[in-house]
Design an enzyme around this catalytic site. Structure first.
Site, PDB file in Angstrom:
ATOM      1  CG  ASP A  21      -2.004  -1.087   1.134  1.00 19.99           C
ATOM      2  OD1 ASP A  21      -1.866  -1.987   0.292  1.00 19.99           O
ATOM      3  OD2 ASP A  21      -2.967  -1.059   1.932  1.00 19.99           O
ATOM      4  CE  LYS A 107      -4.329  -4.018   1.262  1.00 21.22           C
ATOM      5  NZ  LYS A 107      -5.042  -2.851   1.800  1.00 21.22           N
ATOM      6  CB  CYS A 146      -2.276  -2.700   5.073  1.00 21.01           C
ATOM      7  SG  CYS A 146      -4.017  -2.232   4.906  1.00 21.01           S
TER       8      CYS A 146
HETATM    9  C1  VGL Z   1      -4.696   1.059   5.665  1.00 21.05           C
HETATM   10  C2  VGL Z   1      -6.079   2.245   7.054  1.00 21.05           C
HETATM   11  C3  VGL Z   1      -7.128   2.108   6.170  1.00 21.05           C
HETATM   12  C4  VGL Z   1      -3.333   0.517   5.387  1.00 21.05           C
HETATM   13  C5  VGL Z   1      -5.733   0.892   4.768  1.00 21.05           C
HETATM   14  O1  VGL Z   1      -2.978   0.361   4.191  1.00 21.05           O
HETATM   15  O2  VGL Z   1      -2.590   0.249   6.359  1.00 21.05           O
HETATM   16  N1  VGL Z   1      -4.880   1.729   6.803  1.00 21.05           N
HETATM   17  N2  VGL Z   1      -6.941   1.411   5.033  1.00 21.05           N
END
Ligand code: VGL
Ligand code: ZN
Length: 212
Positions: A21, A107, A146
């Site tokens: 991410d 995802k 994540c």
């Molecule tokens: C994430 C908060 C909300 C992440 C994703 O990638 O860690 N954190 N969505």
């Protein structure tokens, strides 16, 4: 046995890099900016180049939400809107050097389900099995969401996990969340590493002998 410097780690054929991410919304100026999130990019670029030079598999996960995702505050979730599919905020950092061969894993694409793990609701495990990957080198954002959940699932699925301690940063909704997440991951068997312990060696022969 080959002589090795202590504390060096040799990359092997069944290794893969999983970049979690590293998207604009989690970087400075993004809607859910992770403190110091941008610092992971140059470090991940070193891992990317090491894996790419050895022709090892590279995966990049991305949060890829519909516009009214359940994790957003307007829908009763805890987060500001972020990483809406096809928007600039969902793009990978422009200075992240993902090679063209990178496999992208999207995802949390369903409105009613959140997924912090790159394994949840994706074909990541199937793809890794297909390539007989055994060890995963995991880094990216965010340590306490994540990265944590991707590491947990990786271990559950039987992979050996090397946690890229120099290439992760935490949201820290509570000040210690990142530290606690690291402790949890290590407690489950993830081994923290930093880039310098990777053994440097000549790239594969085909690269050296390749004629321009
Ligand atoms: C994430 C908060 C909300 C992440 C994703 O990638 O860690 N954190 N969505
Ligand atoms: Zn999200």
């Amino acid at each position: 046995m080959e002589l090795q410097k202590p504390h060096t780690l040799e990359l092997e054929a069944h290794d893969a890099l999983v970049v979690v991410d590293v998207q604009n919304d989690f970087l400075p100026g993004g809607s859910l900016a992770v403190p110091h999130g941008g610092e992971v990019v140059p470090v991940l670029n070193k891992y990317l180049s090491a894996f790419h030079a050895r022709r090892l598999a590279i995966y990049a996960t991305r949060d890829w939400h519909p516009p009214e995702h359940c994790s957003f505050k307007a829908q009763g979730g805890i987060w500001p809107p972020h990483c809406v599919a096809e928007t600039p905020g969902a793009q990978f950092a422009s200075d992240l050097n993902l090679p063209p061969e990178t496999t992208v894993i999207s995802k949390a694409t369903e409105p009613d389900k959140d997924a912090y793990s790159g394994f949840e609701g994706t074909d990541l495990d199937a793809r890794l099995r297909d390539k007989e990957i055994k060890r995963l080198f995991i880094g990216g954002l965010a340590t306490d969401y994540c990265v944590l959940n991707t590491v947990k699932d990786a271990i559950k699925h039987g992979y050996e996990v090397l946690l890229l301690e120099d290439a992760i940063r935490a949201v820290n909704v509570n000040p210690d969340d990142g530290l606690k997440a690291e402790e949890t991951m290590q407690g489950l068997g993830a081994r923290p590493i930093h880039f310098e312990i990777l053994a440097t060696r000549a790239p594969p022969e085909r690269e050296i002998t390749e004629e321009a």
